[in-house]
Design an enzyme around this catalytic site. Sequence first.
Site, PDB file in Angstrom:
ATOM      1  N   GLY A   1       0.778  -1.240   0.000  1.00 56.07           N
ATOM      2  CA  GLY A   1       0.000   0.000   0.000  1.00 56.07           C
ATOM      3  C   GLY A   1       0.806   1.285   0.000  1.00 56.07           C
ATOM      4  O   GLY A   1       0.330   2.318  -0.465  1.00 56.07           O
TER       5      GLY A   1
ATOM      6  N   ASP B   1       0.678   3.502   4.259  1.00 56.39           N
ATOM      7  CA  ASP B   1      -0.360   4.294   3.604  1.00 56.39           C
ATOM      8  C   ASP B   1      -1.379   4.821   4.602  1.00 56.39           C
ATOM      9  O   ASP B   1      -1.751   5.983   4.565  1.00 56.39           O
ATOM     10  CB  ASP B   1      -1.046   3.461   2.499  1.00 56.39           C
TER      11      ASP B   1
ATOM     12  N   ASP C   1      -5.169   2.463  10.641  1.00 55.44           N
ATOM     13  CA  ASP C   1      -6.587   2.162  10.851  1.00 55.44           C
ATOM     14  C   ASP C   1      -6.730   1.527  12.244  1.00 55.44           C
ATOM     15  O   ASP C   1      -6.788   2.238  13.245  1.00 55.44           O
ATOM     16  CB  ASP C   1      -7.070   1.263   9.713  1.00 55.44           C
TER      17      ASP C   1
ATOM     18  N   LYS D   1      -7.023   7.214   9.998  1.00 58.16           N
ATOM     19  CA  LYS D   1      -8.479   7.098  10.106  1.00 58.16           C
ATOM     20  C   LYS D   1      -8.916   7.473  11.501  1.00 58.16           C
ATOM     21  O   LYS D   1      -8.312   7.018  12.478  1.00 58.16           O
ATOM     22  CB  LYS D   1      -8.906   5.654   9.819  1.00 58.16           C
TER      23      LYS D   1
ATOM     24  N   PHE E   1     -13.927   3.239   3.756  1.00 53.21           N
ATOM     25  CA  PHE E   1     -12.905   2.455   3.068  1.00 53.21           C
ATOM     26  C   PHE E   1     -12.444   3.225   1.837  1.00 53.21           C
ATOM     27  O   PHE E   1     -13.232   3.539   0.956  1.00 53.21           O
ATOM     28  CB  PHE E   1     -13.419   1.066   2.680  1.00 53.21           C
ATOM     29  N   VAL E   2     -11.165   3.566   1.813  1.00 56.77           N
ATOM     30  CA  VAL E   2     -10.642   4.405   0.738  1.00 56.77           C
ATOM     31  C   VAL E   2      -9.676   3.629  -0.158  1.00 56.77           C
ATOM     32  O   VAL E   2      -9.043   2.668   0.282  1.00 56.77           O
ATOM     33  CB  VAL E   2      -9.938   5.667   1.297  1.00 56.77           C
TER      34      VAL E   2
ATOM     35  N   ASP F   1      -5.593  -0.208  -1.868  1.00 62.74           N
ATOM     36  CA  ASP F   1      -6.337  -1.132  -2.724  1.00 62.74           C
ATOM     37  C   ASP F   1      -7.599  -1.672  -2.075  1.00 62.74           C
ATOM     38  O   ASP F   1      -7.777  -1.630  -0.857  1.00 62.74           O
ATOM     39  CB  ASP F   1      -5.463  -2.346  -3.054  1.00 62.74           C
TER      40      ASP F   1
ATOM     41  N   ARG G   1      -5.065   0.646  -6.944  1.00 62.47           N
ATOM     42  CA  ARG G   1      -3.856   1.296  -6.411  1.00 62.47           C
ATOM     43  C   ARG G   1      -3.368   2.406  -7.329  1.00 62.47           C
ATOM     44  O   ARG G   1      -2.717   3.347  -6.897  1.00 62.47           O
ATOM     45  CB  ARG G   1      -2.725   0.276  -6.257  1.00 62.47           C
TER      46      ARG G   1
HETATM   47  P1  IMP Z   1      -4.467  -1.483  10.379  1.00 60.01           P
HETATM   48  O1  IMP Z   1      -3.561  -2.635  10.623  1.00 60.01           O
HETATM   49  O2  IMP Z   1      -5.918  -1.805  10.642  1.00 60.01           O
HETATM   50  O3  IMP Z   1      -4.035  -0.191  11.052  1.00 60.01           O
HETATM   51  O4  IMP Z   1      -4.497  -1.214   8.850  1.00 60.01           O
HETATM   52  C1  IMP Z   1      -3.408  -0.816   8.155  1.00 60.01           C
HETATM   53  C2  IMP Z   1      -3.360  -1.507   6.822  1.00 60.01           C
HETATM   54  O5  IMP Z   1      -4.633  -1.924   6.359  1.00 60.01           O
HETATM   55  C3  IMP Z   1      -2.863  -0.514   5.823  1.00 60.01           C
HETATM   56  O6  IMP Z   1      -1.498  -0.779   5.593  1.00 60.01           O
HETATM   57  C4  IMP Z   1      -3.690  -0.769   4.609  1.00 60.01           C
HETATM   58  O7  IMP Z   1      -2.991  -1.629   3.751  1.00 60.01           O
HETATM   59  C5  IMP Z   1      -4.919  -1.481   5.063  1.00 60.01           C
HETATM   60  N1  IMP Z   1      -6.098  -0.571   5.140  1.00 60.01           N
HETATM   61  C6  IMP Z   1      -6.679  -0.073   6.254  1.00 60.01           C
HETATM   62  N2  IMP Z   1      -7.721   0.730   5.947  1.00 60.01           N
HETATM   63  C7  IMP Z   1      -7.784   0.739   4.604  1.00 60.01           C
HETATM   64  C8  IMP Z   1      -8.659   1.410   3.656  1.00 60.01           C
HETATM   65  O8  IMP Z   1      -9.575   2.180   3.979  1.00 60.01           O
HETATM   66  N3  IMP Z   1      -8.398   1.147   2.346  1.00 60.01           N
HETATM   67  C9  IMP Z   1      -7.403   0.331   1.921  1.00 60.01           C
HETATM   68  N4  IMP Z   1      -6.575  -0.300   2.761  1.00 60.01           N
HETATM   69  C10 IMP Z   1      -6.771  -0.097   4.086  1.00 60.01           C
HETATM   70 MG    MG Z   2      -0.898  -1.980   3.908  1.00 60.10          MG
END
Ligand code: IMP
Ligand code: MG
Length: 189
Positions: free
Chosen positions: A55, A111, A114, A142, A163-164, A170, A176
Site C-alpha cells: 500500500g 499508507d 486504521d 483514520k 474504506f478508501v 487497494d 492502487r
Molecule cells: P491497520 O492494521 O488496521 O491499522 O491497517 C493498516 C493496513 O490496512 C494498511 O497498511 C492498509 O494496507 C490497510 N487498510 C486499512 N484501511 C484501509 C482502507 O480504507 N483502504 C485500503 N486499505 C486499508
Molecule cells: Mg498496507
Amino acid sequence: MLHDLERILIDRERIAARVHEMGEQIAGDLMAELDREGSSAESSERIVLVPIMVGSVIFLADLMRELPIKLSLGLVAVSSYPGATVQSKGATIQGELPADLKGKHVLIIDDILDSGRTLALVKSLILERSPASCRACVLLEKQVERAVEVHADYAGFQIPDAFVVGYGLDFDGHYRNLPDIGVLRVEAT
Ligand code: IMP
Ligand code: MG
C-alpha cells in the site's frame, strides 16, 4: 474504475502539496538527528526507510524524493486484508524484516493507520533490532478507535471512517493506480 468511487476524498494536488510538506518536516528531523551525532546527511549510512508493502509504494516513491539525504530502503510486507474484504483480519508479517537495523535511524512508512495492528506489529519487530531511533509516518490516519495503541509521528491527513482506495491503497488488489484518494462505493465491494 472511477465509476466504483462514491467520491474523491483527497485529490492529487492536495496529496502532492502535503507530501512535499511532510518531506520537509521529516528531512529536517532526520538531519537534526544526524547533526546531534556529528554525522552528515550527505554521507551518513544510517537512515533506513522501511515501507510497508504494497500500500505504501506510491507514497514512498513521492516522499523519498523529497528527502535530500543519503538513505537506503528495507521493504517489509504485511498482510491484513487478504482477498475481497474491507475488514481487517489481523496483521501478519510476510517474509523477513530487513537485516541489520541495529544503530540505524528507521522511518516506517505506511499508507494508512486504521486499527493500528499493522504499525504496532512492524514497530515492535523493529524495536527488537535495537535501532538508534524509530519513527513512523503514514499518509492517512483514520479517525476510529484503534484496536492497538500506536502512534504515528507524522500523519498526512485525518480521514473519516470509510474504506478508501487510490494512491497505493487497494481493495482486493485493485485501484492502487488511481492518482487521487477516493471512497469506494459499497456496491463495488
Ligand atoms: P491497520 O492494521 O488496521 O491499522 O491497517 C493498516 C493496513 O490496512 C494498511 O497498511 C492498509 O494496507 C490497510 N487498510 C486499512 N484501511 C484501509 C482502507 O480504507 N483502504 C485500503 N486499505 C486499508
Ligand atoms: Mg498496507
